[in-house]
Design a protein around this motif. Structure first.
Motif, PDB file in Angstrom:
ATOM      1  N   ASN A  10      -5.854  -4.377  -6.917  1.00 50.64           N
ATOM      2  CA  ASN A  10      -5.375  -4.849  -5.381  1.00 50.64           C
ATOM      3  C   ASN A  10      -3.798  -5.010  -5.545  1.00 50.64           C
ATOM      4  O   ASN A  10      -3.423  -5.843  -6.529  1.00 50.64           O
ATOM      5  CB  ASN A  10      -6.132  -5.975  -4.904  1.00 50.64           C
ATOM      6  N   LYS A  11      -2.981  -4.491  -4.798  1.00 48.05           N
ATOM      7  CA  LYS A  11      -1.342  -4.667  -5.035  1.00 48.05           C
ATOM      8  C   LYS A  11      -1.208  -6.050  -4.626  1.00 48.05           C
ATOM      9  O   LYS A  11      -0.953  -6.333  -3.518  1.00 48.05           O
ATOM     10  CB  LYS A  11      -0.801  -3.595  -4.033  1.00 48.05           C
ATOM     11  N   SER A  53       2.259   3.745  -3.432  1.00 50.12           N
ATOM     12  CA  SER A  53       2.122   4.652  -2.376  1.00 50.12           C
ATOM     13  C   SER A  53       1.787   3.573  -0.973  1.00 50.12           C
ATOM     14  O   SER A  53       1.055   2.262  -1.725  1.00 50.12           O
ATOM     15  CB  SER A  53       1.041   5.624  -2.305  1.00 50.12           C
ATOM     16  N   SER A  54       1.932   3.743   0.068  1.00 49.10           N
ATOM     17  CA  SER A  54       1.610   2.838   1.182  1.00 49.10           C
ATOM     18  C   SER A  54       0.965   3.773   2.162  1.00 49.10           C
ATOM     19  O   SER A  54       1.256   4.932   2.378  1.00 49.10           O
ATOM     20  CB  SER A  54       2.801   2.221   1.698  1.00 49.10           C
ATOM     21  N   VAL A 103      -5.288  -1.633   2.611  1.00 52.96           N
ATOM     22  CA  VAL A 103      -5.044  -2.524   1.620  1.00 52.96           C
ATOM     23  C   VAL A 103      -4.353  -1.980   0.343  1.00 52.96           C
ATOM     24  O   VAL A 103      -4.926  -0.950  -0.125  1.00 52.96           O
ATOM     25  CB  VAL A 103      -6.401  -3.172   0.988  1.00 52.96           C
ATOM     26  N   GLY A 104      -3.337  -2.442  -0.128  1.00 50.05           N
ATOM     27  CA  GLY A 104      -2.571  -1.685  -0.956  1.00 50.05           C
ATOM     28  C   GLY A 104      -3.192  -1.756  -2.476  1.00 50.05           C
ATOM     29  O   GLY A 104      -3.737  -2.787  -2.839  1.00 50.05           O
TER      30      GLY A 104
END
Length: 140
Positions: free
Chosen positions: A64-65, A116-117, A122-123
């Motif tokens: 999870n970013k 990437s986005s 959720v990142g």
């Protein structure tokens, strides 16, 4: 009668350490060992036999970013050419049975990192890598 479901492990019961640090933002860890075989054939024998030649290992850490994991780990290495020495240890424990499996990965080479986005998502950050050795100090 014993409930069979208590013997099934869950990904929620997995802990992963990278160089001694618990990866508390890890979402998924996937690894595999591929066995390498060479074909062996003989005259007057239609069968193909296999000779074990070694193995290779590949894995992916998916986070999870919450921070720049890949860039922090590899930013100096991509400029200097000197890759960091990495050790990953996993523990998958079944709290119902008390059984656990540990794997230790060494000879790690990270293959890529980036970002990437995507809107309304959720990142995540994925770090695929190869490993040249694996040990199992504990098996279920």
């Amino acid at each position: 009668m014993l409930d069979k479901t208590n013997g099934v492990v869950s990904g929620n019961d997995c802990i992963v350490w990278l160089n001694g640090e618990i990866l508390d933002d890890l979402k998924q860890f996937e690894w595999k060992v591929t066995l390498d075989f060479a074909d062996v054939n003989y005259l007057n024998d239609p069968r193909t036999y296999k000779k074990y030649q070694g193995f290779s290992g590949e894995a992916t850490l998916t986070f999870n970013k919450t921070r720049s994991r890949g860039a922090t780990l590899l930013k100096d290495a991509i400029k200097s050419g000197t890759m960091p020495d990495i050790k990953i240890v996993t523990k998958l424990e079944n709290k119902s049975t008390g059984k656990a499996e540990r794997a230790v990965f060494t000879g790690i080479t990270f293959n890529e990192f980036g970002a990437s986005s995507e809107a309304k998502t959720v990142g995540e950050e994925s770090l695929p890598f190869s490993f040249s050795d694996i040990d199992f100090p504990e098996l279920m």
